[in-house]
Design an enzyme around this catalytic site. Sequence first.
Site, mmCIF file in Angstrom:
data_model
loop_
_atom_site.group_PDB
_atom_site.id
_atom_site.type_symbol
_atom_site.label_atom_id
_atom_site.label_comp_id
_atom_site.label_asym_id
_atom_site.label_seq_id
_atom_site.Cartn_x
_atom_site.Cartn_y
_atom_site.Cartn_z
ATOM 1 N N HIS A 177 -9.418 1.084 5.176
ATOM 2 C CA HIS A 177 -8.125 1.345 5.830
ATOM 3 C C HIS A 177 -8.348 2.322 6.982
ATOM 4 O O HIS A 177 -9.164 3.242 6.877
ATOM 5 C CB HIS A 177 -7.147 1.930 4.803
ATOM 6 C CG HIS A 177 -5.736 1.925 5.297
ATOM 7 N ND1 HIS A 177 -5.277 2.855 6.185
ATOM 8 C CD2 HIS A 177 -4.705 1.074 5.053
ATOM 9 C CE1 HIS A 177 -4.002 2.593 6.455
ATOM 10 N NE2 HIS A 177 -3.632 1.522 5.781
ATOM 11 N N SER A 198 3.539 -1.876 10.318
ATOM 12 C CA SER A 198 4.992 -1.815 10.476
ATOM 13 C C SER A 198 5.702 -3.122 10.122
ATOM 14 O O SER A 198 6.676 -3.509 10.775
ATOM 15 C CB SER A 198 5.361 -1.362 11.899
ATOM 16 O OG SER A 198 4.837 -0.063 12.143
ATOM 17 N N LYS A 245 0.077 4.250 -0.308
ATOM 18 C CA LYS A 245 -0.606 5.428 0.256
ATOM 19 C C LYS A 245 -0.446 6.626 -0.695
ATOM 20 O O LYS A 245 -0.315 6.444 -1.891
ATOM 21 C CB LYS A 245 -0.079 5.744 1.652
ATOM 22 C CG LYS A 245 -0.003 4.513 2.539
ATOM 23 C CD LYS A 245 0.149 4.869 3.973
ATOM 24 C CE LYS A 245 0.465 3.609 4.760
ATOM 25 N NZ LYS A 245 0.217 3.745 6.177
ATOM 26 N N GLU A 275 -6.752 4.773 7.961
ATOM 27 C CA GLU A 275 -6.555 6.195 7.617
ATOM 28 C C GLU A 275 -7.819 6.775 6.979
ATOM 29 O O GLU A 275 -8.124 7.947 7.140
ATOM 30 C CB GLU A 275 -5.337 6.342 6.693
ATOM 31 C CG GLU A 275 -4.041 6.136 7.475
ATOM 32 C CD GLU A 275 -2.882 5.597 6.662
ATOM 33 O OE1 GLU A 275 -2.933 5.611 5.421
ATOM 34 O OE2 GLU A 275 -1.906 5.116 7.291
ATOM 35 N N ASN A 296 0.859 -1.187 0.000
ATOM 36 C CA ASN A 296 0.000 0.000 0.000
ATOM 37 C C ASN A 296 0.894 1.235 0.000
ATOM 38 O O ASN A 296 1.483 1.582 1.022
ATOM 39 C CB ASN A 296 -0.887 -0.012 1.257
ATOM 40 C CG ASN A 296 -1.686 1.271 1.413
ATOM 41 O OD1 ASN A 296 -1.873 2.013 0.446
ATOM 42 N ND2 ASN A 296 -2.162 1.533 2.627
ATOM 43 N N GLU A 336 -5.183 -4.962 10.869
ATOM 44 C CA GLU A 336 -4.198 -3.904 11.043
ATOM 45 C C GLU A 336 -4.484 -3.135 12.330
ATOM 46 O O GLU A 336 -5.316 -2.217 12.332
ATOM 47 C CB GLU A 336 -4.263 -2.928 9.866
ATOM 48 C CG GLU A 336 -3.963 -3.559 8.527
ATOM 49 C CD GLU A 336 -3.368 -2.549 7.566
ATOM 50 O OE1 GLU A 336 -2.286 -2.820 7.057
ATOM 51 O OE2 GLU A 336 -3.954 -1.481 7.368
ATOM 52 N N GLY A 340 2.338 2.522 10.543
ATOM 53 C CA GLY A 340 3.229 3.658 10.324
ATOM 54 C C GLY A 340 3.952 4.126 11.580
ATOM 55 O O GLY A 340 4.526 5.223 11.601
ATOM 56 N N GLY A 359 2.879 -1.066 4.244
ATOM 57 C CA GLY A 359 2.816 0.344 3.895
ATOM 58 C C GLY A 359 4.199 0.890 3.580
ATOM 59 O O GLY A 359 4.716 0.728 2.468
ATOM 60 N N GLY A 360 4.826 1.504 4.567
ATOM 61 C CA GLY A 360 6.116 2.177 4.391
ATOM 62 C C GLY A 360 7.160 1.332 3.662
ATOM 63 O O GLY A 360 7.856 1.824 2.756
HETATM 64 C C1 PEP Z 1 -0.698 0.196 5.867
HETATM 65 O O1 PEP Z 1 -0.656 1.261 5.282
HETATM 66 O O2 PEP Z 1 -1.668 -0.558 5.695
HETATM 67 C C2 PEP Z 1 0.398 -0.155 6.774
HETATM 68 C C3 PEP Z 1 0.344 -1.294 7.407
HETATM 69 O O3 PEP Z 1 1.419 0.752 6.885
HETATM 70 P P1 PEP Z 1 2.864 0.492 7.575
HETATM 71 O O4 PEP Z 1 3.382 -0.828 7.020
HETATM 72 O O5 PEP Z 1 3.690 1.652 7.151
HETATM 73 O O6 PEP Z 1 2.642 0.398 9.034
#
Ligand code: PEP
Length: 258
Positions: free
Chosen positions: A94, A210, A11, A96, A9, A164, A170, A231-232
């Site tokens: 999600h 993460s 983002k 966010e 993802n 999640e 994040g 994500g990151g």
């Molecule tokens: C996400 O955006 O769904 C996510 C899990 O981000 P991160 O891996 O950065 O925590």
Amino acid sequence: MRLPLIAGNRKMNTTVREAVALVSEMRLELDAIANVDKVICPPFISLAAVGELIKGSSIKLGAQNLYFAEKGAYTGEISPLMLADLCQFVIIGHSERRQYFNETGEIINKKAQAALRVGLKPILCIGESLKENEAGKTAEVVTEQMRSSLARVNELDGLVIAYEPVWAIGTGRAATGQQANETIGLIRHNITKLYDKEIAQDLRILYGGSVTAANATEFISQPEIDGALVGGASLKAEEFLSIVKQTSAIRTHLSEES
Ligand code: PEP
């Protein structure tokens, strides 16, 4: 045995040019990795360009959101029909979007139904906040999120759930493999109750929060966890490739054992 899935993802990161460059950097290697579904979810405006680049490969494409109406006067929104032409997956619910765009269980439910109607596979995100976690409400929260998001969804048709925990997204503070496995076991149990045992056994449930190359194996090797929503770490080719490779190695080992 369920095929693991790793979804990146991205983002609201990368211009079209950057999104294409990032996929170009890993396309050949990613394509060659077996026994894992590999899904890239760039921003809407990069879907067409990235789609062209991965055409004919084993890499799949996902969107990060959609609106539930098919078409009409909804300025700025993207419809399920527009996405169905471009990709196979779509992230829904999600945290966010729940947090910054006020998406409720009802909206997420409409989005899930709209995606399934056009053959898109939703990656439905659920998870508790830090406050809820500390109050011991994780099971209650994810159970309620499942009930509201999946209302009137009679067939899951390839839907994937991503657990999640909001406090892990994040933040660099991932859950432990054991914690995530336990909650994902509960999610699967809820699916048995809402649908049936066979559907629950076939459903892919990911962990997200993460996940990095350094901790991926801890999650992927858990019996209930079928992959990760990343994500990151999906913004770095090496890191994402490493997570996919670790997943493939674990799955290949398990297939050989059985
Ligand atoms: C996400 O955006 O769904 C996510 C899990 O981000 P991160 O891996 O950065 O925590």
